[in-house]
Motif scaffolding. Structure first.
Motif, PDB file in Angstrom:
ATOM      1  N   ALA A  72       0.768  -1.423   0.050  1.00  0.00           N
ATOM      2  CA  ALA A  72       0.069  -0.138  -0.018  1.00  0.00           C
ATOM      3  C   ALA A  72       0.778   1.095  -0.051  1.00  0.00           C
ATOM      4  CB  ALA A  72      -0.804   0.076   1.228  1.00  0.00           C
ATOM      5  N   LEU A  73       2.218   1.391   0.633  1.00  0.00           N
ATOM      6  CA  LEU A  73       2.903   2.297   0.800  1.00  0.00           C
ATOM      7  C   LEU A  73       4.225   2.042   0.934  1.00  0.00           C
ATOM      8  CD1 LEU A  73       2.503   5.426   0.951  1.00  0.00           C
ATOM      9  CD2 LEU A  73       2.135   5.220   3.470  1.00  0.00           C
ATOM     10  N   THR A  74       5.355   2.850   0.510  1.00  0.00           N
ATOM     11  CA  THR A  74       6.670   2.486   0.731  1.00  0.00           C
ATOM     12  C   THR A  74       7.375   3.656   1.315  1.00  0.00           C
ATOM     13  OG1 THR A  74       7.350   2.612  -1.443  1.00  0.00           O
ATOM     14  CG2 THR A  74       6.858   0.423  -0.695  1.00  0.00           C
ATOM     15  N   ILE A  75       8.126   4.008   2.170  1.00  0.00           N
ATOM     16  CA  ILE A  75       8.935   4.849   2.351  1.00  0.00           C
ATOM     17  C   ILE A  75      10.486   4.624   2.627  1.00  0.00           C
ATOM     18  CG2 ILE A  75       9.305   6.746   4.168  1.00  0.00           C
ATOM     19  CD1 ILE A  75       6.776   7.276   2.902  1.00  0.00           C
ATOM     20  N   SER A  76      11.336   5.608   2.113  1.00  0.00           N
ATOM     21  CA  SER A  76      12.788   4.817   2.223  1.00  0.00           C
ATOM     22  C   SER A  76      13.404   4.989   3.225  1.00  0.00           C
ATOM     23  CB  SER A  76      13.319   6.000   1.007  1.00  0.00           C
ATOM     24  OG  SER A  76      13.478   7.272   1.409  1.00  0.00           O
ATOM     25  N   GLY A  77      13.115   5.972   4.264  1.00  0.00           N
ATOM     26  CA  GLY A  77      13.862   6.198   5.614  1.00  0.00           C
ATOM     27  C   GLY A  77      14.736   7.391   5.478  1.00  0.00           C
ATOM     28  N   GLU A  78      14.923   7.883   4.342  1.00  0.00           N
ATOM     29  CA  GLU A  78      16.088   8.741   4.047  1.00  0.00           C
ATOM     30  C   GLU A  78      15.517  10.021   3.565  1.00  0.00           C
ATOM     31  OE1 GLU A  78      18.896   7.841   5.161  1.00  0.00           O
ATOM     32  OE2 GLU A  78      18.921   5.786   4.854  1.00  0.00           O
ATOM     33  N   PRO A  79      15.018  10.937   4.455  1.00  0.00           N
ATOM     34  CA  PRO A  79      14.678  10.854   5.873  1.00  0.00           C
ATOM     35  C   PRO A  79      13.369  10.344   6.399  1.00  0.00           C
ATOM     36  CG  PRO A  79      14.492  13.265   5.314  1.00  0.00           C
ATOM     37  CD  PRO A  79      14.734  12.316   4.060  1.00  0.00           C
ATOM     38  N   ASP A  80      12.352  10.636   5.500  1.00  0.00           N
ATOM     39  CA  ASP A  80      10.980  10.224   5.970  1.00  0.00           C
ATOM     40  C   ASP A  80      11.134   8.798   6.316  1.00  0.00           C
ATOM     41  OD1 ASP A  80      10.214  12.710   5.507  1.00  0.00           O
ATOM     42  OD2 ASP A  80       9.363  12.373   3.625  1.00  0.00           O
ATOM     43  N   ARG A  81      10.320   8.520   7.613  1.00  0.00           N
ATOM     44  CA  ARG A  81      10.151   7.156   7.964  1.00  0.00           C
ATOM     45  C   ARG A  81       8.489   7.007   8.105  1.00  0.00           C
ATOM     46  NH1 ARG A  81      14.907   7.220  12.387  1.00  0.00           N
ATOM     47  NH2 ARG A  81      14.132   5.022  12.696  1.00  0.00           N
TER      48      ARG A  81
END
Length: 656
Positions: A72-81
């Motif tokens: 459904a959704l992916t976030i890279s973690g760089e910077p958003d988490r």
């Protein structure tokens, strides 16, 4: 109710460990399920799984219908988490997106946290930003994305949510806005149509609804000259009224006064916490105008520190506390019976928690685990009385023999018995071992019985691990907490050292192979222990440690809580004497330091100062810096590196 356990083929992507398992990689891996929730009708699951680095993906899955989960959704973690994803409807979710930054325009403030709330369909469609956003004319920075206070289970895809409003510089035009502060809005997350329920107000700490769409309580932070005072004033509304009336004043520094937690719609009351005889207890206060207060549950030995909720309406069903092992006292008789039935069905997983439920509470999402079991998620159908396995949390450790964590106590120098937990390598005799003292972080915290990936890794590598709940720890009441672990550091550090001597006296630890490892305040305690008793420990590992107390005070200089932080740490000679970086010349054992550059809790400067002090003092040490990582170092590869390098350092330092 008798639960029948069905081992169903619902597990997704779980792989067991092989005989050649790389223990650092297996133990350092982030949990395979970082957060999970159940749709309102109980037919679907939504869960966060780790991707590369700090990244995460939101997956949705309908057991018995879907062959594979949907992304459904992916976030890279760089910077958003990504965190905190919950169902708004049977086909839609809301999630918190957050991150950390070091903006040049706010350089003096250091690392800045920010957040937003987004909504998305279960199949990834119709993504919407629910938080307000600023513009180039905004006066200030919108760092606080707001929070959902009511999931409105009777409505399709709408929520009650706080949103921060910023004024801008376009005053005098039709585009300008003068509104400033936190509002409460009812938002249709599918099309972003919104209804304003509360106008903008400064210093709002929280809102609480009755979980049926009606706002009942608000908390307002009390400021003094632009600085936090340490007090929140709570107000409430009677049914059908828009008038705010005083409810309570809560001091969040020393935790005195009534702290509301959850509104009980049926009782027209609010559950919350108040200290009684120096320990936190659960009280219920009427919201009918009388403010009648009654004691609901207390313990004579420890704090009752949390309420247990169930369902989409967050219904209060019990209270939780930790003695040697965390326990739940259920107010709901049916759930108490269910707990007993689950204990029989899962005898090797005594820690059981209801994670989520359908609106009708007929389907439950259950987590169960133990000290040597990281835990498994189950889906329970209360109608059929059948429970199916969904997925283990740490499949990388399937097949790895894990150690038992045993509650122990030992005498401090003044005779006080200090509680703690001892983890010995599985299958060994438990004598004359290399050993690690592992003080917890905080200092406002305590260790608890259960799976601990750090302690378990070192036990798997052959170390005995003692985790003491030294004086200065929370959970045992005011008398145990003293002034806190910084102001009362001489007592806390002495208790930790006495734990090491107890290990030697019991014949568990080889005195020539005794180390201390700690994270955050635990890292501070590890370094300060090496200052106070230089001959006791043969190696020190400090992860994200506080090293200089005056510098820690200064780190909050540009924040509104500066006075509170200063008072918490204290002043005078004790903070000079209690700063490892200012007494590094007393340390004789080799030291290893780990720290992330985006640490909001303990600034990276704390480790840089310690590194310089150790170099100047000629103390053997190694410093490892993790770029763009925070206090928790939530990166599987970097955690594995930390475990591998710290293990090698300990063995080399102790001649193993």
């Amino acid at each position: 109710m008798t639960v029948r356990l069905i081992v169903a083929a619902l597990a997704l992507g779980a792989t067991g460990a092989s005989a050649q398992t790389d223990l650092a990689t297996a133990f350092g891996a982030r949990e395979q399920i970082e957060q999970i929730s159940l749709s309102p009708d109980g037919s679907r699951l939504a869960y966060l799984v780790p991707t590369r680095g700090q990244g995460s993906a939101l997956l949705t899955y309908a057991p018995g219908v879907d062959k594979e989960p949907k992304v459904a959704l992916t976030i890279s973690g760089e910077p958003d988490r990504l965190s905190g994803c919950n169902w708004i409807a049977n086909d839609r979710l809301a999630c918190r997106v957050w991150g950390l930054a070091r903006p040049a325009v706010l350089a003096q403030a250091g690392v800045i946290p920010y957040s937003r709330v987004v909504a998305v369909d279960a199949n990834g469609g119709n993504p919407r930003m629910l938080s307000t956003t600023g513009n180039s004319d905004s006066r200030g920075f919108n760092l606080r994305g707001g929070e959902v206070i009511d999931w409105l289970p009777d409505e399709d895809g709408s929520v009650l949510m706080t949103r921060l409003q910023l004024p801008d510089s376009r005053l005098g035009t039709r585009l300008g806005k003068s509104e400033e502060g936190m509002t409460l809005d009812k938002i249709n997350t599918r099309n972003l149509s919104a209804t304003r329920l509360e106008t903008a107000e400064d210093d709002i700490a929280t809102y609480m609804s009755d979980r049926r769409g009606t706002l009942r309580i608000k908390g307002v932070v009390q400021n003094e000259g632009g600085r936090d005072s340490g007090f929140i004033r709570y107000y409430y509304r009677q049914i059908g009224s828009k008038k705010w009336e005083p409810l309570s004043t809560y001091n969040y520094v020393d935790e005195t006064g009534f702290e509301p937690d959850s509104v009980d719609y049926e009782r027209n009351a609010v559950y919350g916490f108040r200290k009684r005889d120096g320990r936190k207890a659960v009280f219920r206060m009427s919201l009918d105008g009388s403010l009648r207060e009654e004691l609901v549950f207390e313990r004579p030995d420890v704090d009752v520190d949390s309420l247990v909720h169930i369902g989409r309406r967050n219904r209060v069903v019990g209270a939780s506390y930790a003695t040697d092992i965390r326990q739940t006292h259920y107010f709901d008789a049916d759930l108490a019976k269910l707990r007993d039935s689950l204990a029989k069905a899962l005898p090797k997983q005594p820690s059981v928690r209801i994670v989520d439920s359908s609106v009708d509470e007929k389907k439950l999402l259950i987590w169960a685990g133990s000290d040597n079991d990281p835990g498994v998620y189950y889906i329970l159908d209360r109608t059929t009385k059948q429970m199916a396995v969904f997925q283990p949390i740490r499949p990388q450790l399937e097949g790895v023999q894990l150690a038992e964590m045993k509650p122990v106590s030992y005498p401090a120098g003044d005779g006080t018995m200090i509680p703690g937990y001892l983890t010995l390598p599985a299958g060994g005799a438990g004598k004359n071992l290399p050993a690690i003292l592992m003080p917890h972080g905080g200092p406002g915290a305590r260790d608890e019985w259960g799976f601990d990936w750090l302690a378990q890794y070192y036990a798997a590598r052959g170390f005995a691990v003692l985790q003491p709940n030294f004086r200065g720890s929370t959970g045992y009441g005011d008398d145990w907490y003293l002034q806190n672990g910084f102001k009362s550091w001489p007592t806390a550090i002495a208790d930790i050292g006495d734990g090491a001597r107890w290990l030697i006296k019991q014949g568990i630890a080889d005195p020539k192979k005794l180390a201390i490892v700690g994270w955050s305040y635990g890292g501070y305690a590890a370094l300060q222990s090496a200052v106070i008793d230089p001959a006791l420990f043969k190696a020190v590992v400090a992860i994200a440690p506080v090293t200089d107390l005056p510098l820690l005070k200064e780190d909050s200089r540009w924040w509104s809580d500066y006075r509170l932080v200063s008072d918490f740490i204290g002043s005078g000679p004790q903070i000079q004497q209690g700063s490892p970086a200012r007494n590094a010349a007393r340390i004789k054992a080799p030291v290893m330091l780990f720290h992330g550059t985006m640490d909001r809790n303990v600034d990276i400067e704390q480790t840089k100062v310690m590194d310089k002090a150790l170099t100047a003092a000629g103390v053997s040490h190694k410093t490892v810096i993790f770029e763009n990582r925070d206090h928790q170092i939530e990166d599987s590869a970097m955690r594995a590196q930390m475990l591998r390098e710290s293990d090698a350092f300990l063995r080399q330092s102790m001649g193993m």
